[in-house]
Design a protein around this motif. Structure first.
Motif, PDB file in Angstrom:
ATOM      1  N   SER A 103      50.679  16.072 -45.676  1.00 37.84           N
ATOM      2  CA  SER A 103      49.388  16.215 -45.018  1.00 37.84           C
ATOM      3  C   SER A 103      49.284  15.283 -43.813  1.00 37.84           C
ATOM      4  N   ALA A 104      48.570  15.764 -42.804  1.00 31.99           N
ATOM      5  CA  ALA A 104      48.313  14.922 -41.633  1.00 31.99           C
ATOM      6  C   ALA A 104      47.261  13.856 -41.942  1.00 31.99           C
ATOM      7  N   VAL A 105      46.497  14.072 -43.018  1.00 32.99           N
ATOM      8  CA  VAL A 105      45.478  13.111 -43.439  1.00 32.99           C
ATOM      9  C   VAL A 105      46.141  12.027 -44.277  1.00 32.99           C
ATOM     10  N   ARG A 106      45.739  10.783 -44.059  1.00 32.07           N
ATOM     11  CA  ARG A 106      46.309   9.667 -44.794  1.00 32.07           C
ATOM     12  C   ARG A 106      45.242   9.029 -45.688  1.00 32.07           C
ATOM     13  N   ALA A 107      45.653   8.712 -46.905  1.00 32.73           N
ATOM     14  CA  ALA A 107      44.791   7.940 -47.802  1.00 32.73           C
ATOM     15  C   ALA A 107      45.062   6.462 -47.554  1.00 32.73           C
ATOM     16  N   VAL A 108      44.057   5.751 -47.094  1.00 34.46           N
ATOM     17  CA  VAL A 108      44.205   4.322 -46.778  1.00 34.46           C
ATOM     18  C   VAL A 108      43.077   3.553 -47.469  1.00 34.46           C
ATOM     19  N   PRO A 109      43.426   2.747 -48.515  1.00 33.15           N
ATOM     20  CA  PRO A 109      44.758   2.591 -49.109  1.00 33.15           C
ATOM     21  C   PRO A 109      45.102   3.766 -50.023  1.00 33.15           C
ATOM     22  N   GLY A 110      46.357   3.889 -50.332  1.00 36.95           N
ATOM     23  CA  GLY A 110      46.842   4.971 -51.182  1.00 36.95           C
ATOM     24  C   GLY A 110      48.235   5.412 -50.789  1.00 36.95           C
ATOM     25  N   ASN A 111      48.420   5.660 -49.499  1.00 37.76           N
ATOM     26  CA  ASN A 111      49.703   6.130 -48.999  1.00 37.76           C
ATOM     27  C   ASN A 111      50.837   5.170 -49.393  1.00 37.76           C
TER      28      ASN A 111
ATOM     29  N   HIS B 159      35.670  15.985 -57.568  1.00 35.61           N
ATOM     30  CA  HIS B 159      35.953  15.115 -56.433  1.00 35.61           C
ATOM     31  C   HIS B 159      36.971  15.749 -55.486  1.00 35.61           C
ATOM     32  N   SER B 160      36.960  15.262 -54.263  1.00 34.68           N
ATOM     33  CA  SER B 160      38.062  15.609 -53.378  1.00 34.68           C
ATOM     34  C   SER B 160      39.265  14.745 -53.738  1.00 34.68           C
ATOM     35  N   PRO B 161      40.476  15.302 -53.707  1.00 37.52           N
ATOM     36  CA  PRO B 161      41.666  14.498 -54.002  1.00 37.52           C
ATOM     37  C   PRO B 161      41.791  13.269 -53.100  1.00 37.52           C
ATOM     38  N   LEU B 162      41.374  13.390 -51.838  1.00 44.20           N
ATOM     39  CA  LEU B 162      41.459  12.257 -50.922  1.00 44.20           C
ATOM     40  C   LEU B 162      40.614  11.093 -51.420  1.00 44.20           C
ATOM     41  N   LEU B 163      39.401  11.386 -51.877  1.00 45.46           N
ATOM     42  CA  LEU B 163      38.516  10.328 -52.363  1.00 45.46           C
ATOM     43  C   LEU B 163      39.141   9.597 -53.547  1.00 45.46           C
ATOM     44  N   ILE B 164      39.742  10.332 -54.467  1.00 47.60           N
ATOM     45  CA  ILE B 164      40.361   9.705 -55.636  1.00 47.60           C
ATOM     46  C   ILE B 164      41.588   8.900 -55.221  1.00 47.60           C
ATOM     47  N   ALA B 165      42.355   9.417 -54.271  1.00 44.65           N
ATOM     48  CA  ALA B 165      43.504   8.656 -53.772  1.00 44.65           C
ATOM     49  C   ALA B 165      43.048   7.331 -53.165  1.00 44.65           C
ATOM     50  N   GLU B 166      41.957   7.354 -52.423  1.00 46.45           N
ATOM     51  CA  GLU B 166      41.451   6.114 -51.831  1.00 46.45           C
ATOM     52  C   GLU B 166      40.935   5.150 -52.900  1.00 46.45           C
ATOM     53  N   GLN B 167      40.210   5.674 -53.885  1.00 43.34           N
ATOM     54  CA  GLN B 167      39.671   4.810 -54.932  1.00 43.34           C
ATOM     55  C   GLN B 167      40.788   4.145 -55.733  1.00 43.34           C
ATOM     56  N   PHE B 168      41.767   4.937 -56.155  1.00 44.75           N
ATOM     57  CA  PHE B 168      42.824   4.374 -56.988  1.00 44.75           C
ATOM     58  C   PHE B 168      43.886   3.666 -56.151  1.00 44.75           C
ATOM     59  N   GLY B 169      43.976   4.007 -54.876  1.00 48.41           N
ATOM     60  CA  GLY B 169      44.784   3.192 -53.982  1.00 48.41           C
ATOM     61  C   GLY B 169      44.176   1.812 -53.808  1.00 48.41           C
ATOM     62  N   THR B 170      42.844   1.764 -53.777  1.00 47.88           N
ATOM     63  CA  THR B 170      42.145   0.469 -53.706  1.00 47.88           C
ATOM     64  C   THR B 170      42.394  -0.336 -54.976  1.00 47.88           C
ATOM     65  N   LEU B 171      42.252   0.295 -56.138  1.00 47.66           N
ATOM     66  CA  LEU B 171      42.504  -0.399 -57.400  1.00 47.66           C
ATOM     67  C   LEU B 171      43.934  -0.914 -57.478  1.00 47.66           C
ATOM     68  N   GLU B 172      44.888  -0.089 -57.079  1.00 47.90           N
ATOM     69  CA  GLU B 172      46.296  -0.510 -57.130  1.00 47.90           C
ATOM     70  C   GLU B 172      46.562  -1.652 -56.155  1.00 47.90           C
ATOM     71  N   SER B 173      45.891  -1.657 -55.024  1.00 45.60           N
ATOM     72  CA  SER B 173      46.056  -2.745 -54.057  1.00 45.60           C
ATOM     73  C   SER B 173      45.459  -4.046 -54.581  1.00 45.60           C
ATOM     74  N   LEU B 174      44.371  -3.933 -55.327  1.00 46.62           N
ATOM     75  CA  LEU B 174      43.738  -5.116 -55.905  1.00 46.62           C
ATOM     76  C   LEU B 174      44.489  -5.640 -57.125  1.00 46.62           C
ATOM     77  N   PHE B 175      45.036  -4.708 -57.922  1.00 48.78           N
ATOM     78  CA  PHE B 175      45.685  -5.063 -59.182  1.00 48.78           C
ATOM     79  C   PHE B 175      47.049  -4.373 -59.264  1.00 48.78           C
ATOM     80  N   PRO B 176      47.993  -4.796 -58.432  1.00 50.00           N
ATOM     81  CA  PRO B 176      49.266  -4.063 -58.304  1.00 50.00           C
ATOM     82  C   PRO B 176      50.037  -3.984 -59.622  1.00 50.00           C
ATOM     83  N   GLY B 177      50.553  -2.780 -59.884  1.00 53.12           N
ATOM     84  CA  GLY B 177      51.384  -2.561 -61.057  1.00 53.12           C
ATOM     85  C   GLY B 177      50.631  -2.436 -62.357  1.00 53.12           C
TER      86      GLY B 177
END
Length: 330
Positions: A148-156, A82-100
């Motif tokens: 990086s100039a690229v942002r992971a949203v969600p993730g950042n 995978h690209s690191p950005l894709l994983i950051a977005e996927q797990f940023g989404t999970l963390e946003s849905l289920f924080p902590g």
């Protein structure tokens, strides 16, 4: 008492399908939550007829949505796929849905054969060699002020704990250098376990993520009312390893009485090696074996896996393991 956690591969039983596997995984996660397990991890594998956890982040959303307190995570995501950005977005989404509640374990292997890895459309020639850089890039996407100039949203800016997984000295060195927790795959590749633990602890550099080294070890548990029952339920996993190493991966097979006695010397030696980090038998037997393993390794946490054909017997195995821990026997 050290924490116990669960590793589930969403096994597909002979005669069943992925949908049933997913129902069983959620039931197991709820069972583990009630019993007091620390975390519930699932692993990325592709093209394996007996493993249904290929779309790991999707499945973790199913598990997290059906539980309320247990940590959920990948053990692991095979980052070369995978690209690191894709994983950051996927797990940023999970963390946003289920924080902590979300963990992200990262592995260096493809989790598949070469043909399947090619079908994933990643660069096989350089993927593993770029693993340290990919880990650093992924960490950066989760930081408050990414380079990086690229942002992971969600993730950042989200604090998703990152673990390094491994079955060799490479992962131990990387986890130590980056100051990250380390999980060793001793449940199926124990040969370099002690060397990897020593290397990681000796070279660990404190970081913003972790101040002291932290080692979690994979461990097979097949616990039942008697030693004979434990040996019987373990035979499904033993068949799976023999089939896999023989080039004929299969769905998880029903248990076979006396399975080990039916094997030739080479197959028996292979099983004795790859499954040496296992507790098999009655509660007292499992307690002695687990206690000896923890004492020998100094593990900070155990990640238990119990690939048992009968779902009820699998729930019982995890229940006995936690009962042993709660009684102070492990």
């Amino acid at each position: 008492m050290i924490p116990f956690s669960v590793l589930d591969l969403a096994p597909i039983n002979e005669g069943s399908d992925a949908a049933a596997s997913f129902r069983n995984s959620l039931d197991l996660a709820r069972h583990a939550e009630r019993l007091g397990y620390q975390r519930f991890w699932m692993a990325e594998h592709h093209g394996m007829p007996g493993i249904a956890s290929a779309a790991t982040a999707v499945l973790l959303c199913h598990i997290a949505g059906g539980t309320s307190t247990i940590r959920v995570g990948a053990g692991g995501i095979m980052l070369p796929n995978h690209s690191p950005l894709l994983i950051a977005e996927q797990f940023g989404t999970l963390e946003s849905l289920f924080p902590g509640r979300v963990d992200l374990g990262l592995g260096r292997a493809p989790g598949s054969d070469h043909a399947t890895a090619r079908a994933l459309r990643r660069n096989l020639a350089s993927g593993a060699d770029e693993f340290p850089q990919d880990v650093a890039e992924l960490i950066d996407y989760f930081s408050d002020s990414p380079r990086s100039a690229v942002r992971a949203v969600p993730g950042n800016g989200l604090k998703v704990p990152i673990w390094i997984l491994g079955s060799s000295l490479f992962g131990a060195q990387l986890a130590a250098a980056y100051g990250l927790p380390y999980a060793f795959a001793s449940h199926f590749a124990p040969q370099q376990m002690m060397d990897a633990i020593r290397l990681y602890r000796a070279n660990f550099r404190p970081s913003a993520h972790l101040q002291q080294p932290y080692v979690m070890l994979g461990y097979n548990v097949f616990a039942a009312d008697t030693d004979e029952q434990g040996q019987l339920i373990a035979s499904s996993m033993q068949q799976a390893f023999v089939n896999l190493r023989s080039g004929r991966p299969s769905r998880l097979q029903p248990p076979v009485p006396g399975y080990l006695d039916s094997l030739g010397p080479a197959e028996r030696h292979m099983l004795d090696s790859v499954l040496s980090c296992s507790a098999i038998g009655s509660p007292d037997t499992v307690a002695r074996q687990m206690q000896a393993f923890i004492a020998a390794t100094g593990a900070d946490e155990l990640m238990l896996t119990s690939q048992v054909f009968d779902h009820g017997a699998r729930l019982t195995s995890y229940e006995i393991a936690m009962r042993v821990r709660s009684a102070g026997k492990a």
